[in-house]
Design an enzyme around this catalytic site. Structure first.
Site, PDB file in Angstrom:
ATOM      1  N   LYS A   1       0.815  -1.224   0.000  1.00 21.12           N
ATOM      2  CA  LYS A   1       0.000   0.000   0.000  1.00 21.12           C
ATOM      3  C   LYS A   1       0.845   1.270   0.000  1.00 21.12           C
ATOM      4  O   LYS A   1       0.393   2.324  -0.405  1.00 21.12           O
ATOM      5  CB  LYS A   1      -0.895   0.011   1.240  1.00 21.12           C
ATOM      6  CG  LYS A   1      -2.058  -0.939   1.129  1.00 21.12           C
ATOM      7  CD  LYS A   1      -3.144  -0.525   2.110  1.00 21.12           C
ATOM      8  CE  LYS A   1      -4.246  -1.547   2.129  1.00 21.12           C
ATOM      9  NZ  LYS A   1      -4.200  -2.430   3.284  1.00 21.12           N
ATOM     10  N   ARG A   2       2.053   1.166   0.519  1.00 23.30           N
ATOM     11  CA  ARG A   2       2.922   2.347   0.550  1.00 23.30           C
ATOM     12  C   ARG A   2       3.229   2.849  -0.859  1.00 23.30           C
ATOM     13  O   ARG A   2       3.459   4.026  -1.077  1.00 23.30           O
ATOM     14  CB  ARG A   2       4.267   2.006   1.219  1.00 23.30           C
ATOM     15  CG  ARG A   2       4.258   1.983   2.710  1.00 23.30           C
ATOM     16  CD  ARG A   2       5.660   1.774   3.241  1.00 23.30           C
ATOM     17  NE  ARG A   2       6.269   0.531   2.759  1.00 23.30           N
ATOM     18  CZ  ARG A   2       7.327   0.477   1.967  1.00 23.30           C
ATOM     19  NH1 ARG A   2       7.931   1.572   1.576  1.00 23.30           N
ATOM     20  NH2 ARG A   2       7.819  -0.700   1.589  1.00 23.30           N
TER      21      ARG A   2
END
Ligand code: GLU
Length: 496
Positions: free
Chosen positions: A262-263
């Site tokens: 998700k980063r």
């Protein structure tokens, strides 16, 4: 060709059968798309079958919405399966038969260790810098004695890990892969009790049985499963069932070369769908993750991918997920569409953003707007953002945006009044781009220093409220006489 020779040598012309076997324990993500797609393409290329199997044995993490998300996403992507969906929870009798066989042959045994005891052992091993492994003492207990305890105690069924055995397989992407059984975490679990004498299969066991029962010829899956493969091969050997061919796909990496998370970018497909990426663009993009057609070409329809696709050209090293490239590809697909096709895809986004109401809008007008935007559009979601919303509702903006170069507010008022008078002189049915351009350009040329911006900039901003937008003539035509005049009057009021 290398692959062809393996194909004929190992599968002897048998039918190619691949499977996509997701676990409904989370939302469908980019990695799932790639696994599903590569299995799909490989099956299609060789005229084989693509099978969908839902691996739903993890009750604690299972959610029905994850299961429907799998089905819905595959349909959205148009990765239709030829068989299935099979569900592991509906196949318990099949697994029971093989468990019995493994127990009777001594390749499997009952373990009565508590979950806590196993966790404690593992934590200690990690603390002492040892590789976690469970060599279970219960394997010494004769089967008959162990079975007496089954009604009272919660048991696991474990595989008896052989000592110092070599396990090698030929991976179609990575070449030869070797493991020694001593490095395989000991006696791994095959099934766990879900009630007295009722066992639920666990991944490394169920997968072997299903791949065999379903006649899977090729297992194509993420590299994160490579350490499971030797365990699965041991189960195959114990049951004397054939080994499918394996192909482990490289990890998908973020821009900093660490595993995609998700980063780096959205990982669930739902987010891409909502942002207005097209399924065909997403598939095209994902096909190119780790696979290279060997030419400069980048835009491929699904059928073209199926004929071009080649496991041989899948790289071993991680594949970097590049959102800009996805945006670029998506833009290519949006531009390739006819205006009717684009409108069909765009209308749900306009409805979702409340710019039009379902069943109550002017389709021809929507198409005109889309024609203007099509060359610039990257994702359908942009259709709801400020760049386009002015077509559907009054823009909000600061009066100073109306300023062109060194013009003062009073000059802008004069300029807007000239536009207003000119537009008022055009009849509503003649409010068309060519006429508008004709009339307004004549006025604009009369401006100080022949600087057309003195007329056209304030006019365009009054209509759109934007610093950058398409030109004023096409916008005027779409907005129509009444709306355009209303917006210009409003701009003048802002300045007084
Ligand atoms: N259910 C497993 C997963 O979702 C499947 C792994 C495999 O393809 O063997 O990761």
């Amino acid at each position: 060709m290398f692959w062809k020779s393996i194909f004929s040598a190992k599968s002897g012309g048998e039918q190619i059968r691949t499977r996509f076997a997701p676990s409904p324990t989370g939302l469908f993500h980019i990695g799932n798309v790639r696994t599903a797609l590569f299995n799909f393409l490989f099956a299609k290329k060789y005229n084989g079958k693509f099978i969908l199997r839902i691996e739903d044995t993890d009750f604690e993490r299972y959610k029905p919405e994850y299961e429907s998300n799998i089905i819905e996403t595959l349909k959205w992507l148009k990765l239709f399966w030829d068989e299935g969906p099979y569900k592991q929870s509906e196949r318990l009798d099949i697994y029971a038969k093989y468990l019995r066989e493994l127990l009777d042959s001594g390749d499997a045994f009952y373990c009565f260790h508590s979950k806590e005891a196993i966790e404690k052992e593992r934590a200690e091993q990690i603390e002492n810098k040892k590789a976690p492994a469970h060599h279970c003492e219960f394997k010494k207990i004769p089967l008959k004695d162990a079975e007496k305890h089954l009604t009272q105690e919660k048991a696991l069924i474990r595989f008896r890990m052989p000592v110092d055995v070599e396990i090698a397989f030929h991976d179609l992407i990575r070449g030869e892969v070797r493991f020694n059984s001593n490095a395989l975490e000991g006696d791994f679990s095959l099934a766990k009790a879900e009630g007295p004498n009722k066992f639920f299969p666990l991944y490394n066991f169920a997968v072997v049985i299903d791949d065999f029962e379903m006649g899977i010829s090729h297992v194509i899956r993420g590299e994160d499963h490579i350490s499971n493969t030797p365990k699965q091969i041991l189960v195959q050997r114990a049951l004397r069932i054939p080994m499918p061919q394996y192909a482990h796909l490289p990890l998908i990496l973020g821009s900093d070369k660490s595993k995609l998370s998700k980063r780096h970018a959205a990982v669930s497909v739902a987010e891409y769908r909502e942002a207005g990426y097209l399924p065909e663009a997403l598939l095209n993009f994902i096909a190119l993750l780790g696979w290279n057609p060997g030419t400069e070409r980048e835009v491929f329809a699904l059928e073209e991918l199926a004929s071009e696709f080649d496991l041989n050209k899948v790289q071993k090293s991680g594949a970097v997920f590049n959102t800009e490239k996805l945006d670029w590809l998506n833009g290519c697909y949006l531009r390739q569409m006819s205006i009717d096709q684009l409108a069909e895809r765009a209308i749900p986004f306009l409805e979702k953003n409340k710019l039009i109401t379902k069943g109550n809008y002017d389709l021809e007008r929507v198409k005109k707007i889309l024609t203007i935007e099509q060359p610039r559009l990257k994702k359908l979601g942009e259709i709801g953002d400020r760049r386009l919303s002015f077509f559907f509702k009054q823009p909000e903006y600061e009066p100073r945006l109306l300023i062109w170069r060194d013009m003062l507010f009073k000059d802008i008022v004069t300029s807007l009044k000239i536009s207003l008078a000119a537009l008022q002189g055009i009849m509503e049915i003649e409010f068309m781009r060519a006429n508008l351009e004709n009339v307004l350009l004549k006025e604009a040329e009369r401006a100080k220093n022949k600087d057309k911006g003195r007329l056209l900039w304030p006019l365009r901003v009054a209509l759109t409220g934007l610093e950058a937008s398409p030109g004023p003539f096409e916008i005027l035509e779409i907005l129509g006489k009444i709306e355009s005049i209303g917006r210009i009057e409003k701009a003048i009021k802002k300045l007084l």
